[in-house]
Scaffold this motif. Structure first.
Motif, PDB file in Angstrom:
ATOM      1  N   ILE A 158       7.937  -1.753  -9.170  1.00 13.00           N
ATOM      2  CA  ILE A 158       6.765  -0.762  -8.702  1.00 13.00           C
ATOM      3  C   ILE A 158       6.273  -0.901  -7.460  1.00 13.00           C
ATOM      4  O   ILE A 158       5.912  -0.270  -6.740  1.00 13.00           O
ATOM      5  CB  ILE A 158       5.771  -1.184 -10.004  1.00 13.00           C
ATOM      6  N   ILE A 159       5.943  -2.330  -7.083  1.00 16.31           N
ATOM      7  CA  ILE A 159       5.604  -2.740  -5.704  1.00 16.31           C
ATOM      8  C   ILE A 159       6.151  -2.201  -4.602  1.00 16.31           C
ATOM      9  O   ILE A 159       5.688  -1.536  -3.774  1.00 16.31           O
ATOM     10  CB  ILE A 159       5.129  -4.207  -5.754  1.00 16.31           C
ATOM     11  N   GLN A 160       7.883  -1.973  -4.916  1.00 16.80           N
ATOM     12  CA  GLN A 160       8.639  -1.897  -3.673  1.00 16.80           C
ATOM     13  C   GLN A 160       8.586  -0.347  -3.742  1.00 16.80           C
ATOM     14  O   GLN A 160       8.400   0.100  -2.508  1.00 16.80           O
ATOM     15  CB  GLN A 160      10.003  -2.422  -4.198  1.00 16.80           C
ATOM     16  N   TYR A 161       8.543   0.489  -4.792  1.00 20.26           N
ATOM     17  CA  TYR A 161       8.432   1.812  -4.706  1.00 20.26           C
ATOM     18  C   TYR A 161       6.932   2.293  -4.051  1.00 20.26           C
ATOM     19  O   TYR A 161       7.053   2.981  -3.105  1.00 20.26           O
ATOM     20  CB  TYR A 161       8.572   2.433  -6.026  1.00 20.26           C
ATOM     21  N   ARG A 162       6.061   1.527  -4.472  1.00 20.50           N
ATOM     22  CA  ARG A 162       4.744   1.927  -3.885  1.00 20.50           C
ATOM     23  C   ARG A 162       4.633   1.658  -2.414  1.00 20.50           C
ATOM     24  O   ARG A 162       4.038   2.347  -1.887  1.00 20.50           O
ATOM     25  CB  ARG A 162       3.677   0.884  -4.638  1.00 20.50           C
ATOM     26  N   ASP A 163       5.259   0.466  -1.893  1.00 19.85           N
ATOM     27  CA  ASP A 163       5.345   0.091  -0.356  1.00 19.85           C
ATOM     28  C   ASP A 163       6.083   1.228   0.200  1.00 19.85           C
ATOM     29  O   ASP A 163       5.727   1.795   1.591  1.00 19.85           O
ATOM     30  CB  ASP A 163       5.925  -1.144  -0.449  1.00 19.85           C
ATOM     31  N   GLU A 164       7.264   1.671  -0.236  1.00 21.18           N
ATOM     32  CA  GLU A 164       7.972   2.514   0.546  1.00 21.18           C
ATOM     33  C   GLU A 164       7.484   3.945   0.543  1.00 21.18           C
ATOM     34  O   GLU A 164       7.718   4.908   1.227  1.00 21.18           O
ATOM     35  CB  GLU A 164       9.531   2.638  -0.295  1.00 21.18           C
ATOM     36  N   PHE A 165       7.153   4.562  -0.650  1.00 26.61           N
ATOM     37  CA  PHE A 165       6.660   5.975  -1.095  1.00 26.61           C
ATOM     38  C   PHE A 165       5.235   6.132  -0.865  1.00 26.61           C
ATOM     39  O   PHE A 165       4.916   7.239  -1.084  1.00 26.61           O
ATOM     40  CB  PHE A 165       7.343   6.487  -2.194  1.00 26.61           C
ATOM     41  N   GLY A 166       4.235   5.199  -0.909  1.00 33.89           N
ATOM     42  CA  GLY A 166       3.037   5.533  -0.809  1.00 33.89           C
ATOM     43  C   GLY A 166       2.311   5.211  -2.266  1.00 33.89           C
ATOM     44  O   GLY A 166       3.013   5.070  -3.332  1.00 33.89           O
ATOM     45  N   LEU A 167       1.160   5.241  -2.417  1.00 34.01           N
ATOM     46  CA  LEU A 167       0.232   5.150  -3.877  1.00 34.01           C
ATOM     47  C   LEU A 167       0.823   6.459  -4.667  1.00 34.01           C
ATOM     48  O   LEU A 167       1.112   7.510  -4.517  1.00 34.01           O
ATOM     49  CB  LEU A 167      -1.167   5.345  -3.477  1.00 34.01           C
ATOM     50  N   PHE A 168       0.767   5.894  -6.019  1.00 33.58           N
ATOM     51  CA  PHE A 168       0.952   6.709  -7.098  1.00 33.58           C
ATOM     52  C   PHE A 168      -0.189   7.821  -7.053  1.00 33.58           C
ATOM     53  O   PHE A 168      -1.286   7.407  -7.159  1.00 33.58           O
ATOM     54  CB  PHE A 168       1.073   6.007  -8.454  1.00 33.58           C
ATOM     55  N   LYS A 169       0.318   9.035  -7.289  1.00 30.47           N
ATOM     56  CA  LYS A 169      -0.988  10.088  -7.565  1.00 30.47           C
ATOM     57  C   LYS A 169      -1.094  10.220  -9.253  1.00 30.47           C
ATOM     58  O   LYS A 169      -2.073  10.798  -9.363  1.00 30.47           O
ATOM     59  CB  LYS A 169      -0.414  11.480  -6.937  1.00 30.47           C
ATOM     60  N   SER A 170      -0.043  10.175  -9.984  1.00 32.62           N
ATOM     61  CA  SER A 170      -0.228  10.350 -11.456  1.00 32.62           C
ATOM     62  C   SER A 170       0.554   9.344 -12.249  1.00 32.62           C
ATOM     63  O   SER A 170       1.491   8.668 -11.330  1.00 32.62           O
ATOM     64  CB  SER A 170       0.070  11.724 -11.663  1.00 32.62           C
ATOM     65  N   THR A 171       0.254   9.070 -13.126  1.00 32.33           N
ATOM     66  CA  THR A 171       1.082   8.165 -14.167  1.00 32.33           C
ATOM     67  C   THR A 171       2.583   8.664 -14.138  1.00 32.33           C
ATOM     68  O   THR A 171       3.450   7.814 -14.304  1.00 32.33           O
ATOM     69  CB  THR A 171       0.500   7.951 -15.586  1.00 32.33           C
ATOM     70  N   GLU A 172       2.803   9.848 -14.128  1.00 29.68           N
ATOM     71  CA  GLU A 172       4.051  10.207 -14.137  1.00 29.68           C
ATOM     72  C   GLU A 172       5.155  10.036 -13.104  1.00 29.68           C
ATOM     73  O   GLU A 172       6.221   9.800 -12.819  1.00 29.68           O
ATOM     74  CB  GLU A 172       4.409  11.926 -14.262  1.00 29.68           C
ATOM     75  N   ASP A 173       4.407   9.553 -11.870  1.00 32.63           N
ATOM     76  CA  ASP A 173       5.099   9.206 -10.690  1.00 32.63           C
ATOM     77  C   ASP A 173       5.791   7.852 -10.881  1.00 32.63           C
ATOM     78  O   ASP A 173       6.668   7.454 -10.287  1.00 32.63           O
ATOM     79  CB  ASP A 173       4.146   8.989  -9.683  1.00 32.63           C
ATOM     80  N   LEU A 174       5.135   7.090 -11.967  1.00 34.34           N
ATOM     81  CA  LEU A 174       5.889   5.904 -12.129  1.00 34.34           C
ATOM     82  C   LEU A 174       7.456   6.085 -12.881  1.00 34.34           C
ATOM     83  O   LEU A 174       8.249   5.136 -12.668  1.00 34.34           O
ATOM     84  CB  LEU A 174       5.141   5.175 -13.352  1.00 34.34           C
ATOM     85  N   LEU A 175       7.642   7.302 -13.390  1.00 37.33           N
ATOM     86  CA  LEU A 175       9.049   7.625 -13.717  1.00 37.33           C
ATOM     87  C   LEU A 175      10.006   7.550 -12.499  1.00 37.33           C
ATOM     88  O   LEU A 175      11.308   7.344 -12.819  1.00 37.33           O
ATOM     89  CB  LEU A 175       8.969   9.112 -14.462  1.00 37.33           C
ATOM     90  N   GLU A 176       9.668   7.437 -11.447  1.00 34.22           N
ATOM     91  CA  GLU A 176      10.455   7.546 -10.389  1.00 34.22           C
ATOM     92  C   GLU A 176      10.991   6.238  -9.858  1.00 34.22           C
ATOM     93  O   GLU A 176      11.986   5.953  -9.174  1.00 34.22           O
ATOM     94  CB  GLU A 176       9.823   8.042  -9.043  1.00 34.22           C
TER      95      GLU A 176
END
Length: 195
Positions: A158-176
């Motif tokens: 989760i942290i790596q994804y957040r660092d690479e692609f930016g802040l989550f805009k919705s909870t559904e973004d976590l599915l990525e």
């Protein structure tokens, strides 16, 4: 030759006048084209300027124990402390320990200032079932690991994804995020906050 000029003087004058009129009209057309190009070149610059103004501001909802709760428009460079100052500051019964005043604001952010003795604050501090929501965009790995079904590897993903692609805009973004599926997301939704 003089005789020819006298006989055809009228035709020559008309021909010169026609050429002169055509020459003037051609210059006006070119001038209008240049003016049109200038206008069309300036239009994108104006809209780009508007886009920059829009993207450099955040609209933030301040709730709870502040003097003037409400919606405020601030710069994206502002901190939570700046927004609370705009809202008139804390009330006497505000629990300031539950708020990160140094955090940068983001668009559509909710800043909730709890009151001292608020039951939801007590439950969160004791780790009860009504525990506070984890702000997934700013949470540490340890905080993320407190979520149901999230271990060290998923928290790191989760942290790596957040660092690479930016802040989550919705909870559904976590599915990525690799390792997060529909069921995991359903278990998380009640415990996470975006933004």
């Amino acid at each position: 030759m003089l005789d020819f000029l006298k006989k055809n003087f009228l035709f020559i004058v008309i021909a010169v006048a026609v050429v002169f009129i055509l020459f003037l009209n051609n210059d006006k057309v070119k001038e209008n084209d240049v003016h049109s190009n200038k206008v069309s070149l300036q239009t994108p610059a104006v809209s780009k300027e508007k886009e920059e103004n829009v993207s450099s501001a955040a609209v933030v909802d301040v709730k709870g124990a502040v003097v003037n709760p409400g919606v405020y428009e601030v710069s994206l460079e502002s901190r939570v402390n700046d927004v609370i100052a705009l809202a008139g500051g804390f009330t006497k019964n505000a629990d300031q320990t539950m708020v990160n005043l140094a955090q940068k604001v983001q668009d559509e952010m909710i800043i909730l200032i709890p009151r001292k003795g608020d039951p939801t604050v007590s439950a969160a501090q004791s780790g009860g079932s009504g525990a506070r929501k984890i702000r997934i965009n700013y949470a540490s790995q340890e905080e993320i690991e407190t979520l149901n079904g999230i271990g060290p590897s998923k928290a790191q993903a989760i942290i790596q994804y957040r660092d690479e692609f930016g802040l989550f805009k919705s909870t559904e973004d976590l599915l990525e995020v690799p390792g997060i599926g529909e069921i995991t997301l359903q278990n998380l939704e009640d415990r996470i906050q975006i933004p």
